[in-house]
Motif scaffolding. Structure first.
Motif, PDB file in Angstrom:
ATOM      1  N   LEU A  49       0.831  -1.202   0.000  1.00  0.00           N
ATOM      2  CA  LEU A  49       0.000   0.000   0.000  1.00  0.00           C
ATOM      3  C   LEU A  49       0.872   1.260   0.000  1.00  0.00           C
ATOM      4  O   LEU A  49       0.632   2.194  -0.776  1.00  0.00           O
ATOM      5  CB  LEU A  49      -0.930   0.007   1.214  1.00  0.00           C
ATOM      6  CG  LEU A  49      -1.798   1.250   1.366  1.00  0.00           C
ATOM      7  CD1 LEU A  49      -2.827   1.311   0.250  1.00  0.00           C
ATOM      8  CD2 LEU A  49      -2.453   1.265   2.718  1.00  0.00           C
ATOM      9  N   ILE A  50       1.876   1.279   0.854  1.00  0.00           N
ATOM     10  CA  ILE A  50       2.781   2.435   0.923  1.00  0.00           C
ATOM     11  C   ILE A  50       3.510   2.629  -0.401  1.00  0.00           C
ATOM     12  O   ILE A  50       3.687   3.756  -0.865  1.00  0.00           O
ATOM     13  CB  ILE A  50       3.763   2.282   2.107  1.00  0.00           C
ATOM     14  CG1 ILE A  50       3.001   2.397   3.421  1.00  0.00           C
ATOM     15  CG2 ILE A  50       4.876   3.303   2.035  1.00  0.00           C
ATOM     16  CD1 ILE A  50       3.820   2.039   4.638  1.00  0.00           C
ATOM     17  N   GLU A  51       3.912   1.527  -1.029  1.00  0.00           N
ATOM     18  CA  GLU A  51       4.594   1.638  -2.312  1.00  0.00           C
ATOM     19  C   GLU A  51       3.672   2.171  -3.408  1.00  0.00           C
ATOM     20  O   GLU A  51       4.084   2.965  -4.242  1.00  0.00           O
ATOM     21  CB  GLU A  51       5.173   0.287  -2.724  1.00  0.00           C
ATOM     22  CG  GLU A  51       6.409  -0.087  -1.955  1.00  0.00           C
ATOM     23  CD  GLU A  51       6.969  -1.436  -2.351  1.00  0.00           C
ATOM     24  OE1 GLU A  51       6.276  -2.218  -3.037  1.00  0.00           O
ATOM     25  OE2 GLU A  51       8.111  -1.712  -1.959  1.00  0.00           O
ATOM     26  N   LYS A  52       2.398   1.763  -3.400  1.00  0.00           N
ATOM     27  CA  LYS A  52       1.461   2.283  -4.398  1.00  0.00           C
ATOM     28  C   LYS A  52       1.251   3.778  -4.212  1.00  0.00           C
ATOM     29  O   LYS A  52       1.254   4.538  -5.180  1.00  0.00           O
ATOM     30  CB  LYS A  52       0.123   1.550  -4.305  1.00  0.00           C
ATOM     31  CG  LYS A  52       0.116   0.216  -4.971  1.00  0.00           C
ATOM     32  CD  LYS A  52      -1.270  -0.390  -4.955  1.00  0.00           C
ATOM     33  CE  LYS A  52      -1.241  -1.757  -5.602  1.00  0.00           C
ATOM     34  NZ  LYS A  52      -2.568  -2.379  -5.638  1.00  0.00           N
ATOM     35  N   VAL A  53       1.057   4.190  -2.963  1.00  0.00           N
ATOM     36  CA  VAL A  53       0.872   5.615  -2.682  1.00  0.00           C
ATOM     37  C   VAL A  53       2.140   6.382  -3.060  1.00  0.00           C
ATOM     38  O   VAL A  53       2.080   7.463  -3.652  1.00  0.00           O
ATOM     39  CB  VAL A  53       0.495   5.834  -1.205  1.00  0.00           C
ATOM     40  CG1 VAL A  53       0.523   7.300  -0.841  1.00  0.00           C
ATOM     41  CG2 VAL A  53      -0.871   5.234  -0.913  1.00  0.00           C
ATOM     42  N   GLY A  54       3.298   5.817  -2.737  1.00  0.00           N
ATOM     43  CA  GLY A  54       4.569   6.450  -3.075  1.00  0.00           C
ATOM     44  C   GLY A  54       4.758   6.609  -4.574  1.00  0.00           C
ATOM     45  O   GLY A  54       5.256   7.641  -5.043  1.00  0.00           O
TER      46      GLY A  54
END
Length: 89
Positions: A49-54
């Motif tokens: 999730l953090i990677e997608k947002v990033g």
């Protein structure tokens, strides 16, 4: 005028660096078989999730940087053109 050039370069470099960093982390998380390894299910979901947002933030930075560079080029072209004035005689 110069501010849009500096901002454009900074945002473009930040966006590209963020994408590089995320992709590099993802690459080194893979095993020799090509499977991503996580310590738990929760960390897998959270990290993805953090990677997608990033990545979306990186895309936004890149687009904003390119738009700032485009504005700079328009300002530069506008400044180079001499003003033509017509006077009524």
């Amino acid at each position: 005028m110069v501010a849009s050039l500096v901002i454009g370069i900074i945002f473009l470099v930040l966006g590209l660096a963020l994408r590089y960093w995320i992709n590099r982390r993802k690459f080194y998380r893979r095993s020799p078989m090509g499977v991503e390894g996580f310590s738990s299910y929760e960390s897998s979901v959270l990290i993805k999730l953090i990677e997608k947002v990033g990545k979306w933030i990186a895309y936004a930075l890149i687009i904003f940087g390119l738009l700032s560079l485009w504005v700079y080029s328009l300002e530069k072209k506008e400044r180079q053109q001499p003003e033509v004035t017509t006077e009524n005689l």
